[in-house]
Design an enzyme around this catalytic site. Structure first.
Site, PDB file in Angstrom:
ATOM      1  N   ASN A   1      23.096   9.635 -10.332  1.00  0.00           N
ATOM      2  CA  ASN A   1      23.413  10.055 -11.695  1.00  0.00           C
ATOM      3  C   ASN A   1      22.601  11.307 -11.999  1.00  0.00           C
ATOM      4  O   ASN A   1      21.388  11.227 -12.202  1.00  0.00           O
ATOM      5  CB  ASN A   1      23.085   8.934 -12.684  1.00  0.00           C
TER       6      ASN A   1
ATOM      7  N   LYS B   1      22.711  13.096 -14.592  1.00  0.00           N
ATOM      8  CA  LYS B   1      22.423  13.239 -16.019  1.00  0.00           C
ATOM      9  C   LYS B   1      22.713  14.682 -16.466  1.00  0.00           C
ATOM     10  O   LYS B   1      23.680  15.281 -16.016  1.00  0.00           O
ATOM     11  CB  LYS B   1      20.994  12.796 -16.321  1.00  0.00           C
TER      12      LYS B   1
ATOM     13  N   HIS C   1      25.496   3.438 -19.927  1.00  0.00           N
ATOM     14  CA  HIS C   1      24.138   3.766 -19.499  1.00  0.00           C
ATOM     15  C   HIS C   1      23.202   3.626 -20.691  1.00  0.00           C
ATOM     16  O   HIS C   1      23.576   3.895 -21.832  1.00  0.00           O
ATOM     17  CB  HIS C   1      24.088   5.197 -18.953  1.00  0.00           C
TER      18      HIS C   1
ATOM     19  N   GLU D   1      20.913   5.355 -21.828  1.00  0.00           N
ATOM     20  CA  GLU D   1      20.738   6.562 -22.633  1.00  0.00           C
ATOM     21  C   GLU D   1      21.932   6.796 -23.552  1.00  0.00           C
ATOM     22  O   GLU D   1      21.792   7.423 -24.600  1.00  0.00           O
ATOM     23  CB  GLU D   1      20.517   7.755 -21.696  1.00  0.00           C
TER      24      GLU D   1
ATOM     25  N   GLU E   1      19.733  -2.000 -15.081  1.00  0.00           N
ATOM     26  CA  GLU E   1      18.758  -0.958 -15.377  1.00  0.00           C
ATOM     27  C   GLU E   1      17.695  -1.474 -16.339  1.00  0.00           C
ATOM     28  O   GLU E   1      17.935  -1.511 -17.549  1.00  0.00           O
ATOM     29  CB  GLU E   1      19.420   0.221 -16.079  1.00  0.00           C
TER      30      GLU E   1
ATOM     31  N   GLY F   1      13.220   6.515 -15.225  1.00  0.00           N
ATOM     32  CA  GLY F   1      12.559   7.796 -15.387  1.00  0.00           C
ATOM     33  C   GLY F   1      11.074   7.706 -15.698  1.00  0.00           C
ATOM     34  O   GLY F   1      10.448   8.707 -16.023  1.00  0.00           O
TER      35      GLY F   1
ATOM     36  N   SER G   1      14.330   3.658 -11.260  1.00  0.00           N
ATOM     37  CA  SER G   1      13.388   4.465 -10.471  1.00  0.00           C
ATOM     38  C   SER G   1      13.426   4.115  -8.983  1.00  0.00           C
ATOM     39  O   SER G   1      12.388   4.043  -8.317  1.00  0.00           O
ATOM     40  CB  SER G   1      11.958   4.317 -11.019  1.00  0.00           C
TER      41      SER G   1
END
Length: 251
Positions: A9, A11, A95, A97, A164, A170, A209
């Site tokens: 991904n 992003k 996701h 985010e 996730e 991250g 991660s």
């Protein structure tokens, strides 16, 4: 055993100069049917050219989100049909985010996933808990609620799941093998209860991660059918190292 899927991904990263990375990744993939499946979900601005660069190779391309409607007055949004036409075979849905930064609820994620399937795409539906939810012991309850709401109207074979843990995205923090095993086993149990034996065929990715240093520890965990990779997918060497680790598990 489900075929491993190593998905990157990117992003909000990637300009035309980064197409070289796509060429390098495509060139480094194995071509056997037993090899892991490789996917990059790139920004919509790069998708069509990235798909052209990857044409004729084992590398698949995907989008990072899509609108639930085929078309309409939705300025700035991209439909699943648009992604498909640009060369995508997959799209990420839900996701963390997008859920936290754009207010995407389970119902919205389910609608996006159904739109993706209708357009001929495979949605990768993301679920995961926050640090506060984990510390309070609510992880499995949160995951169960997200699964129940986000899979509405879907059938096995049409989607992929990704776990996730939000506190590991991250941040450099990684869930322990025991934590990963517990959640992936719970997701598998949920799928089997909902869909019967066919729930075993749904691939469940780990997305917190994952990198070359920990891939050999994480990818062999039961019910981990690959990874959804963020930062490590931006470098061809890192992505291919994870891909090759997954490939070694099928030998």
């Amino acid at each position: 055993m489900n075929r491993k899927l190593i998905a990157g991904n990117w992003k909000m990263n990637g300009l035309s100069a980064d197409l070289q990375t796509i060429r390098e990744i495509a060139a480094g993939l194995a071509v056997s049917a037993a090899a892991p499946e490789a996917l990059l979900c790139v920004p919509a601005t790069l998708l069509a050219e990235a798909a052209r660069q990857a044409s004729g190779t084992a590398l698949r391309m995907g989008g990072q989100t899509c609108h639930a409607q085929e078309k309409g007055a939705f300025t700035g949004d991209v439909s699943a049909l648009m992604l498909r036409e640009a060369g995508a075979g997959f799209v990420i849905a839900g996701h963390s985010e997008r859920r936290s930064g754009h207010g995407e609820t389970d119902a919205i994620v389910a609608a996006q996933a159904r739109a993706a399937v209708n357009a001929g795409l495979t949605p990768i539906i993301c679920v995961g808990e926050t640090l506060d939810e984990r510390l309070s012991g609510a992880t499995l309850r949160v995951i169960e609620g997200q699964l129940a709401g986000s899979l509405d109207g879907l059938q096995p074979g049409s989607f992929v799941l990704a776990y996730e843990p939000l506190w590991a995205i991250g941040t450099g923090n990684v869930a322990t093998p025991a934590q990963i095993a517990e959640v992936h086993a719970f997701i598998r149990q949920f799928l089997e209860q909902r869909f019967g034996q066919s729930g075993q065929s749904v691939r469940i990715l780990y997305g917190g991660s994952l990198n070359p240093a920990n891939a050999a520890e994480i990818l062999p965990i039961p019910n981990v059918d690959g990874g959804l990779i963020g930062g490590a997918s931006l470098k061809a060497g890192d992505f291919l190292a994870i891909y090759n680790t997954a490939g070694a598990l099928t030998v």
